[in-house]
Enzyme design. Structure first.
Site, PDB file in Angstrom:
ATOM      1  N   ARG A   1       0.850  -1.198   0.000  1.00 43.70           N
ATOM      2  CA  ARG A   1       0.000   0.000   0.000  1.00 43.70           C
ATOM      3  C   ARG A   1       0.878   1.237   0.000  1.00 43.70           C
ATOM      4  NH1 ARG A   1      -4.683   0.824  -1.745  1.00 43.70           N
ATOM      5  NH2 ARG A   1      -5.699  -0.736  -0.425  1.00 43.70           N
TER       6      ARG A   1
ATOM      7  N   ARG B   1       0.798  -6.604  -9.742  1.00 44.41           N
ATOM      8  CA  ARG B   1       1.296  -6.069  -8.465  1.00 44.41           C
ATOM      9  C   ARG B   1       1.419  -7.141  -7.386  1.00 44.41           C
ATOM     10  NH1 ARG B   1      -3.526  -2.405  -5.676  1.00 44.41           N
ATOM     11  NH2 ARG B   1      -5.168  -3.960  -5.803  1.00 44.41           N
TER      12      ARG B   1
ATOM     13  N   HIS C   1       0.481   3.393 -10.499  1.00 45.42           N
ATOM     14  CA  HIS C   1      -0.472   3.886  -9.484  1.00 45.42           C
ATOM     15  C   HIS C   1       0.294   4.642  -8.385  1.00 45.42           C
ATOM     16  CE1 HIS C   1      -3.638   3.806  -6.519  1.00 45.42           C
ATOM     17  NE2 HIS C   1      -4.382   2.926  -7.152  1.00 45.42           N
TER      18      HIS C   1
ATOM     19  N   ASP D   1     -11.949  10.296  -6.683  1.00 47.68           N
ATOM     20  CA  ASP D   1     -11.599   9.098  -7.447  1.00 47.68           C
ATOM     21  C   ASP D   1     -12.026   9.364  -8.887  1.00 47.68           C
ATOM     22  OD1 ASP D   1     -10.869   6.585  -8.224  1.00 47.68           O
ATOM     23  OD2 ASP D   1     -12.172   5.502  -6.827  1.00 47.68           O
TER      24      ASP D   1
ATOM     25  N   GLU E   1      -2.013   8.949 -11.156  1.00 47.72           N
ATOM     26  CA  GLU E   1      -1.650   7.699 -11.823  1.00 47.72           C
ATOM     27  C   GLU E   1      -1.548   7.898 -13.336  1.00 47.72           C
ATOM     28  OE1 GLU E   1      -4.433   4.651 -10.461  1.00 47.72           O
ATOM     29  OE2 GLU E   1      -4.869   5.884  -8.718  1.00 47.72           O
TER      30      GLU E   1
HETATM   31  C1  BG6 Z   1      -7.601   3.779  -7.586  1.00 50.36           C
HETATM   32  C2  BG6 Z   1      -9.030   3.491  -7.975  1.00 50.36           C
HETATM   33  O1  BG6 Z   1      -6.813   3.771  -8.724  1.00 50.36           O
HETATM   34  O2  BG6 Z   1      -7.150   2.751  -6.703  1.00 50.36           O
HETATM   35  C3  BG6 Z   1      -9.881   3.451  -6.704  1.00 50.36           C
HETATM   36  O3  BG6 Z   1      -9.495   4.502  -8.874  1.00 50.36           O
HETATM   37  C4  BG6 Z   1      -9.330   2.407  -5.755  1.00 50.36           C
HETATM   38  O4  BG6 Z   1     -11.226   3.176  -7.052  1.00 50.36           O
HETATM   39  C5  BG6 Z   1      -7.856   2.705  -5.489  1.00 50.36           C
HETATM   40  O5  BG6 Z   1     -10.067   2.453  -4.546  1.00 50.36           O
HETATM   41  C6  BG6 Z   1      -7.171   1.703  -4.562  1.00 50.36           C
HETATM   42  O6  BG6 Z   1      -7.355   0.402  -5.029  1.00 50.36           O
HETATM   43  P1  BG6 Z   1      -6.789  -0.830  -4.224  1.00 50.36           P
HETATM   44  O7  BG6 Z   1      -7.215  -2.050  -4.971  1.00 50.36           O
HETATM   45  O8  BG6 Z   1      -5.297  -0.663  -4.195  1.00 50.36           O
HETATM   46  O9  BG6 Z   1      -7.371  -0.724  -2.842  1.00 50.36           O
END
Ligand code: BG6
Length: 293
Positions: A67, A93, A161, A205, A264
């Site tokens: 994360r 990932r 991302h 978002d 992103e």
């Molecule tokens: C973003 C999406 O790119 O990633 C969101 O647009 C999403 O909708 C976020 O909540 C995080 O995603 P994840 O799968 O890493 O929790």
């Protein structure tokens, strides 16, 4: 890691947090990367502090994405249409990528590879080869190249991302996307138009459409500007979960939402890329930082 590869000066293996990682020291910056997800978790260009944000609650395990940093999203974005069992944001990932090559000059470049295999084929029935190159130096440059090694065409989505560390997300602005249309994922995917710079005042978002624009993240608290230049990418996603969504995510601290913003570099939705057999596509982002006193 390719079995015959020896790591040059400036690149060290490190263990800790449950997964092995690589520590990169160049004249201009420091970075940390994981083969798990070909994930860049840290980049610190001198004299700036952390540019990428990592959650203190991130899980370091082979079946989970990290994360923060730069999760590499491929070959689908979000949930896979008609496949609720498939992992969110694709398998790249949560897969181990092979470190193939390290090039050193003033900057250090690492090249990772992931090719289709029985595990990826069980989730997505296409043959591919993906290469991810990361250059650590005065800037951080990341390039994802995807090749169709199958006999017929297929399409994919992808995103770098990138989680940026900010002083207080309520005080930052993002410029570069003025007058750009976007899909608002917090409002039933309604299409809207961005007027003026982006400010974050609630859960955000958004998928900005048909944009190749360079984005600048202005941070008055950390007194810096982060500049994201890109190529081969037609969409940009801007994400901050805000209070309620952050509280629901197990790998995201309840109070951490104010310290990060994702910008992103992507090809998602209508910008998905179709590759004919043997065709390749490259998407890259170059991140640089300037002091803003
Ligand atoms: C973003 C999406 O790119 O990633 C969101 O647009 C999403 O909708 C976020 O909540 C995080 O995603 P994840 O799968 O890493 O929790």
């Amino acid at each position: 890691m390719r079995p015959d590869l020896t790591l040059p000066a400036g690149v060290q293996l490190a263990y800790g947090g449950g997964l092995p990682s690589l520590l990169i020291h160049t004249q201009h910056s420091f970075a940390q990367l994981y083969a798990h997800g070909a994930h860049v978790s840290s980049w610190m260009p001198h004299p700036h502090e952390m540019i990428l944000w990592m959650s203190d609650q991130s899980v370091y395990a082979l079946d989970k994405p990290l994360r923060g940093g730069v999760p590499l999203i491929f070959p689908w974005f979000g949930p896979r249409a008609d496949h609720p069992e498939a992992p969110s944001h694709g398998f790249a990932r949560v897969h181990s990528w092979e470190l193939q090559e390290v090039e050193t000059a003033d900057d250090i470049t690492l090249r990772f590879r992931l090719a289709s295999n029985p595990e990826t084929s069980a989730l997505w029935p296409h043959r591919f080869e993906a290469q991810f190159s990361v250059t650590v130096g005065v800037a951080l440059t990341m390039q994802l190249q995807v090749t169709n090694t199958d006999a017929s065409a297929w399409s994919f989505e992808a995103a770098l991302h990138t989680y940026f560390a900010v002083g207080d997300v309520r005080q930052v602005q993002v410029t570069g996307l003025e007058n750009t249309r976007y899909l608002d994922k917090t409002d039933a995917m309604r299409e809207k138009t961005q007027h003026g710079p982006i400010s974050i005042t609630s859960e955000t978002d958004r998928v900005y459409l048909d944009t190749k624009a360079t984005c600048t993240l202005h941070d008055p608290v950390l007194k810096r500007r982060i500049i994201v230049e890109k190529s081969g990418s037609d969409s940009t996603v801007v994400w901050n979960p805000w209070i309620e969504k952050a509280a629901k995510m197990p790998d995201f601290g309840d109070d951490e939402w104010s310290q990060m913003l994702c910008i992103e570099t992507a090809n998602v939705g209508d910008s998905a890329i179709t590759l004919e057999a043997q065709q390749s596509h490259s998407m890259s982002a170059r991140i640089a930082v300037e002091a803003a006193l």
